[in-house]
Write an enzyme that holds these catalytic residues in place. Sequence first.
Site, PDB file in Angstrom:
ATOM      1  N   LYS A 116      12.792  70.019  43.281  1.00  0.00           N
ATOM      2  CA  LYS A 116      13.762  69.989  42.193  1.00  0.00           C
ATOM      3  C   LYS A 116      14.417  68.614  42.069  1.00  0.00           C
ATOM      4  CE  LYS A 116      15.017  74.897  41.894  1.00  0.00           C
ATOM      5  NZ  LYS A 116      13.972  75.451  42.747  1.00  0.00           N
ATOM      6  N   GLU A 200      24.384  70.998  42.072  1.00  0.00           N
ATOM      7  CA  GLU A 200      24.612  70.784  40.649  1.00  0.00           C
ATOM      8  C   GLU A 200      25.928  71.402  40.213  1.00  0.00           C
ATOM      9  OE1 GLU A 200      21.259  72.449  38.663  1.00  0.00           O
ATOM     10  OE2 GLU A 200      20.022  70.660  38.945  1.00  0.00           O
ATOM     11  N   HIS A 235      21.031  85.532  41.140  1.00  0.00           N
ATOM     12  CA  HIS A 235      20.169  84.470  40.609  1.00  0.00           C
ATOM     13  C   HIS A 235      18.729  84.931  40.381  1.00  0.00           C
ATOM     14  CE1 HIS A 235      23.496  81.748  41.261  1.00  0.00           C
ATOM     15  NE2 HIS A 235      23.518  82.044  42.549  1.00  0.00           N
ATOM     16  N   ARG A 292       3.378  77.531  36.859  1.00  0.00           N
ATOM     17  CA  ARG A 292       2.567  78.742  36.994  1.00  0.00           C
ATOM     18  C   ARG A 292       2.902  79.670  35.841  1.00  0.00           C
ATOM     19  NH1 ARG A 292       6.718  82.048  38.303  1.00  0.00           N
ATOM     20  NH2 ARG A 292       8.313  81.262  39.723  1.00  0.00           N
TER      21      ARG A 292
END
Length: 669
Positions: A116, A200, A235, A292
């Site tokens: 990430k 973040e 999440h 994917r």
Amino acid sequence: MFNKILIANRGEIACRVIKTARRMGIRTVAVYSEADANARHVRLADEAVLLGPAAARESYLVADKIVDACKRTGAQAVHPGYGFLSENADFADALAANGIAFIGPPASAIRAMGSKSEAKKLMGKAAVPLTPGYHGDDQTPALLHQEADAIGYPVLIKAAAGGGGKGMRLVERSEDFPDALASCKREAISSFGNDHVLIEKYITKPRHIEIQVFADTQGDCVYLFERDCSVQRRHQKVLEEAPAPGMTDARRHEMGKAAVAAAKAVGYVGAGTVEFIANQDGSFYFMEMNTRLQVEHPVTEMITGQDLVEWQLRVAAGQPLPLAQEQLQIRGHALEARIYAEDANKGFLPSTGMLVRLSPPAESLNVRVDTGVEEGDEITPFYDPMIAKLIVWDEHRDAALARMRKALADYQVAGVTTNIDFLSRLVACPAFSNSSGADLDTGLIERQKEFLFPATQAVPRDALLVATVGELLWEQHAAKQAAKASGDPCSPWHARDGWRMNLSAARMIGFRDGDSLIETLVRYQGDKWQITIHGQTTLARGKKLDGDRFAVELDDRRLMASVVAVDEKRSIFLNGSTYSLLRDDPLHLVEAGGAQGGGLTAPMPGKVVALLAQPGQKVEKGAPLLILEAMKMEHTITAPAAGIIKTFCYAAGEQVSDGAALVEFEGVS
């Protein structure tokens, strides 16, 4: 085009790929672990190869075994599905080195987007909007804490190699950061073998909107519009839909353009999803790219009329994209609900066991069920507890929501606890069903707790009546079967009709609803029963239909219902809802509750990863006692009441079995 492909996955996605491959005339090879020897994907494939023991790290995650299976079976290509090795660049390289096609992007693209933090750097260079945060290589806890403080709370800690909601923690206060970081890193190393994290800024009321992209080897790339995946718990996505409610054509074009730029920046080929955090004001930020096919890809298929697995196979075989951007259109609205074996009222704790009853709604042009299990199969602790994906389509969102409500009402599962009733409340929740989507964001479930997690209600009287009639009908059915097998099948002594010479027969049938004992008084009246519950009497009659279905008459009403019996447990399916009772048999002692002596037991097999208290410590109700890792997720075991911890039965790092006593606990008043 390929003649034979191997599917390096299991469950629902393996069955999904087999379906398209079969339609295209392509033979399929399944792989399986010892736990999946009789799994549906193994039964559907043309061939199957055993990989190893149940643990994924010894079977589905062993790249060398899959390469060897390709060589042994002559498979020309591998479809990785999602999860497992689907985003493993080394696996893609290993296939290429052996002349086997990977039905996915180049290894270089997987590596570029696999981290990430590195992906954020690439996207910044490609002018894709980014969320403020720290994506650096220095992973010193003190520095990470300092960066989080500088960004400003709330912040989100995310595993750099993560996905599927694992390895993520929301932190709202600086003092909570160290513990959240440690927990996140533990989960990340367990799930991905890499504890690198990024931090973040947590966007208040964000929407999770993703764009489906597709690129071919000729350099063309298109986007197949968006999916709204805002409804999440821990999440992890719960409901997905396409198109996103309230999406304007201009914003769709802007996000699609950014997604295509992201794909082209890494030389992408095949199916991919670019995920964005979207603000309520219309601004959006790149979150990650999944290299994917996504779990929720069916909603895109339903609104575009395209088979994305077929697109994958054609692109991997070197063919151009089937359609250009201007040929793609949106028609109607689609929703997907993930049917899980889990208990929503217990923090979505996974449930394991045999699917004693599995009756999905009938499939049609409007209703689709993608599943990897059938009735009689088992949900094990080794893998994700998904039972199926329920997908519906209609001309507009309100009609699609009505379809979903009806389909969920028709879905019947017994043997494991499911989230079906929770999903039914979710799609009926005004905040979600609002046509404009104005109240949609990733905090919806938390914000709507009162509506989605109502106080436990007593099993309604109709369900108790149906359960009682079910017991009586099953007794009659068993008596008839026994009579047929006897030497005198016509003997009246075999009948269970309550015949008495003088007064009518009467008896008590007991059920337990949680801690409450409910006794129903039954008086036999010919082919009917007079049933009294809580002082109110109903005249009932019933007829056993196929399987566990019954036609029941209650006074002047007629109902269709099912009652599934597993040991003492009774699952009652009535009017689109499921109710659970325990048959209370005074001749059979059933030990209920926790372990003897007031202990706390493991809700499933797992590993103790941390002890959060000390022996002798006095704790309040709900205080965290230990963390149990199961199904690659961390579950916090809490105190059931105020009390004193006498001792922990296991140390951190030790494995525990289902039902094992974890803590000796003494409650205090």
